[in-house]
Design a protein around this motif. Structure first.
Motif, mmCIF file in Angstrom:
data_model
loop_
_atom_site.group_PDB
_atom_site.id
_atom_site.type_symbol
_atom_site.label_atom_id
_atom_site.label_comp_id
_atom_site.label_asym_id
_atom_site.label_seq_id
_atom_site.Cartn_x
_atom_site.Cartn_y
_atom_site.Cartn_z
ATOM 1 N N VAL A 118 -8.479 -5.451 -0.182
ATOM 2 C CA VAL A 118 -7.811 -6.711 -0.517
ATOM 3 C C VAL A 118 -7.100 -6.504 -1.845
ATOM 4 O O VAL A 118 -7.734 -6.168 -2.859
ATOM 5 C CB VAL A 118 -8.824 -7.873 -0.605
ATOM 6 N N ILE A 119 -5.774 -6.683 -1.846
ATOM 7 C CA ILE A 119 -4.951 -6.453 -3.037
ATOM 8 C C ILE A 119 -4.496 -7.807 -3.582
ATOM 9 O O ILE A 119 -3.590 -8.438 -3.026
ATOM 10 C CB ILE A 119 -3.726 -5.579 -2.707
ATOM 11 N N PRO A 120 -5.116 -8.295 -4.663
ATOM 12 C CA PRO A 120 -4.687 -9.582 -5.241
ATOM 13 C C PRO A 120 -3.281 -9.499 -5.818
ATOM 14 O O PRO A 120 -2.854 -8.454 -6.318
ATOM 15 C CB PRO A 120 -5.729 -9.838 -6.340
ATOM 16 N N MET A 121 -2.575 -10.637 -5.756
ATOM 17 C CA MET A 121 -1.211 -10.722 -6.266
ATOM 18 C C MET A 121 -1.080 -11.996 -7.101
ATOM 19 O O MET A 121 -1.328 -13.096 -6.596
ATOM 20 C CB MET A 121 -0.202 -10.787 -5.114
ATOM 21 N N HIS A 122 -0.702 -11.858 -8.352
ATOM 22 C CA HIS A 122 -0.337 -13.009 -9.167
ATOM 23 C C HIS A 122 1.166 -13.225 -8.979
ATOM 24 O O HIS A 122 1.973 -12.369 -9.373
ATOM 25 C CB HIS A 122 -0.668 -12.763 -10.637
ATOM 26 N N ILE A 123 1.536 -14.350 -8.378
ATOM 27 C CA ILE A 123 2.926 -14.605 -7.998
ATOM 28 C C ILE A 123 3.485 -15.740 -8.847
ATOM 29 O O ILE A 123 2.930 -16.845 -8.886
ATOM 30 C CB ILE A 123 3.029 -14.966 -6.502
ATOM 31 N N THR A 124 4.590 -15.449 -9.520
ATOM 32 C CA THR A 124 5.254 -16.452 -10.352
ATOM 33 C C THR A 124 6.468 -16.992 -9.604
ATOM 34 O O THR A 124 7.369 -16.223 -9.240
ATOM 35 C CB THR A 124 5.715 -15.844 -11.683
ATOM 36 N N PRO A 125 6.533 -18.301 -9.337
ATOM 37 C CA PRO A 125 7.694 -18.849 -8.620
ATOM 38 C C PRO A 125 8.919 -18.940 -9.523
ATOM 39 O O PRO A 125 8.802 -19.141 -10.736
ATOM 40 C CB PRO A 125 7.210 -20.238 -8.196
ATOM 41 N N SER A 126 10.093 -18.800 -8.908
ATOM 42 C CA SER A 126 11.334 -19.016 -9.656
ATOM 43 C C SER A 126 11.514 -20.497 -9.949
ATOM 44 O O SER A 126 12.001 -20.879 -11.023
ATOM 45 C CB SER A 126 12.527 -18.493 -8.854
ATOM 46 N N LYS A 127 11.115 -21.336 -8.984
ATOM 47 C CA LYS A 127 11.198 -22.797 -9.134
ATOM 48 C C LYS A 127 9.792 -23.365 -8.948
ATOM 49 O O LYS A 127 9.327 -23.509 -7.813
ATOM 50 C CB LYS A 127 12.164 -23.389 -8.113
ATOM 51 N N PRO A 128 9.102 -23.652 -10.029
ATOM 52 C CA PRO A 128 7.732 -24.157 -9.923
ATOM 53 C C PRO A 128 7.641 -25.410 -9.052
ATOM 54 O O PRO A 128 8.530 -26.266 -9.071
ATOM 55 C CB PRO A 128 7.369 -24.474 -11.384
ATOM 56 N N GLY A 129 6.566 -25.465 -8.283
ATOM 57 C CA GLY A 129 6.339 -26.626 -7.435
ATOM 58 C C GLY A 129 6.982 -26.554 -6.077
ATOM 59 O O GLY A 129 6.734 -27.412 -5.214
ATOM 60 N N LYS A 130 7.833 -25.540 -5.849
ATOM 61 C CA LYS A 130 8.492 -25.375 -4.560
ATOM 62 C C LYS A 130 7.785 -24.288 -3.738
ATOM 63 O O LYS A 130 7.173 -23.384 -4.306
ATOM 64 C CB LYS A 130 9.960 -24.978 -4.757
ATOM 65 N N PRO A 131 7.868 -24.363 -2.387
ATOM 66 C CA PRO A 131 7.234 -23.340 -1.549
ATOM 67 C C PRO A 131 7.823 -21.953 -1.830
ATOM 68 O O PRO A 131 8.994 -21.817 -2.197
ATOM 69 C CB PRO A 131 7.552 -23.792 -0.123
ATOM 70 N N MET A 132 6.988 -20.942 -1.655
ATOM 71 C CA MET A 132 7.405 -19.557 -1.865
ATOM 72 C C MET A 132 7.340 -18.800 -0.546
ATOM 73 O O MET A 132 6.351 -18.908 0.188
ATOM 74 C CB MET A 132 6.512 -18.876 -2.907
ATOM 75 N N ARG A 133 8.400 -18.061 -0.238
ATOM 76 C CA ARG A 133 8.430 -17.240 0.969
ATOM 77 C C ARG A 133 8.052 -15.812 0.580
ATOM 78 O O ARG A 133 8.808 -15.110 -0.078
ATOM 79 C CB ARG A 133 9.810 -17.265 1.608
ATOM 80 N N LEU A 134 6.852 -15.389 0.987
ATOM 81 C CA LEU A 134 6.378 -14.038 0.704
ATOM 82 C C LEU A 134 6.907 -13.121 1.804
ATOM 83 O O LEU A 134 6.296 -12.970 2.853
ATOM 84 C CB LEU A 134 4.853 -14.012 0.654
ATOM 85 N N ARG A 135 8.077 -12.529 1.534
ATOM 86 C CA ARG A 135 8.709 -11.660 2.523
ATOM 87 C C ARG A 135 8.889 -10.282 1.892
ATOM 88 O O ARG A 135 9.598 -10.118 0.913
ATOM 89 C CB ARG A 135 10.058 -12.234 2.947
#
Length: 279
Positions: A118-135
């Motif tokens: 299991v590889i944890p990922m800390h993901i920072t959104p470009s626009k906070p509060g909006k959905p993120m597409r992990l592609r």
């Protein structure tokens, strides 16, 4: 901090490239479809952190008898690579790698995982509060009786806000190498000297014994620089690791000691050392 710069000639460039190519295990020409069941991939949605980031993870489940590789896979491994160029509303991704195992096959050493990781990922959104597409496309190596390059495509919408930590991610974060403070590291020095085709690095880390046979891995923090398997020994309280470095294109490269990363993999625990001094 001062940098050490090495330049290699065009002739040395060809030798450098040859060394990089021979460091990777040769793979047969096999259809990818034959190995589609070797790795199963799952995105663990994770939870939202107070600073606005999402802590998610990728779980890789391997078929029995197969293994895959750590971020620094060793001479016999294929380094994993994530391509985030098609992700949406993702400004930055920071991966956390759990402690790997050391494997020896046909006299060659590789570093990685069996069963699952299991590889944890800390993901920072470009626009906070909006959905993120992990592609992303994960290019990786998998190995059993043969070693092959493998690609995994991931396309998931991170849109289920949750503040409850996920046990699988918590366990993976607990399985990372000790920090320098936790491992009681007293000193970490690196000596650099030019060689015919690049540079030699000798790292010395003073710390209590980590158990069993200790293996050191040196990462120079410079893209495109190949590092040989470290010759690791211990003298008293100090682990000594010596590696050769060369650039894939044979050009100049600089080593900043503050960017050097030394991981010591012991039988009881591992240690992550960030940076070294000239000593």
């Amino acid at each position: 901090m001062a940098q050490t710069v090495i330049y290699t000639s065009m002739k040395q460039s060809a030798l450098s490239i040859a060394a990089v190519l021979t460091a990777i295990t040769a793979v047969p020409s096999l259809a990818q479809g034959r190995f589609d069941d070797v790795v199963k991939t799952e995105v663990i949605q994770g939870w939202d952190l107070p600073d606005g980031r999402r802590l998610a993870a990728i779980r890789l489940s391997l078929a029995p008898g197969w293994k895959t590789y750590w971020r620094a896979p060793g001479d016999a491994g294929i380094p994993p690579h994530f391509d985030w160029s098609r992700a949406r509303n993702i400004g930055a991704v920071s991966l956390t790698w759990p402690t790997p195992d050391v494997h020896t096959q046909n006299g060659m050493r590789s570093i990685g995982y069996t069963d699952q990781v299991v590889i944890p990922m800390h993901i920072t959104p470009s626009k906070p509060g909006k959905p993120m597409r992990l592609r992303t496309t994960l290019s990786m190596g998998v190995c059993s009786d043969v070693c092959i390059p493998h690609q995994v495509s991931i396309n998931t919408l991170l849109d289920s806000p949750d503040l409850t930590p996920t046990p699988a991610i918590v366990a993976a974060l607990a399985d990372v190498p000790y920090s320098e403070a936790e491992a009681e590291v007293q000193a970490a020095t690196c000596q650099l000297r030019p060689t015919e085709h690049g540079m030699q690095i000798e790292a010395r880390v003073t710390l209590p014994h980590t158990g069993g046979t200790e293996v050191a891995v040196i990462e120079p923090g410079v893209p495109g620089v190949w590092v040989s398997e470290a010759k690791t020994s211990r003298t008293g309280d100090t682990v000594v690791a010596v590696s050769e470095m060369m650039h894939a294109d044979g050009g100049a490269f600089a080593i900043d000691r503050s960017d050097v990363r030394i991981t010591i993999l012991g039988g009881s625990y591992a240690v992550d050392v960030r940076g070294c001094t000239a000593g």
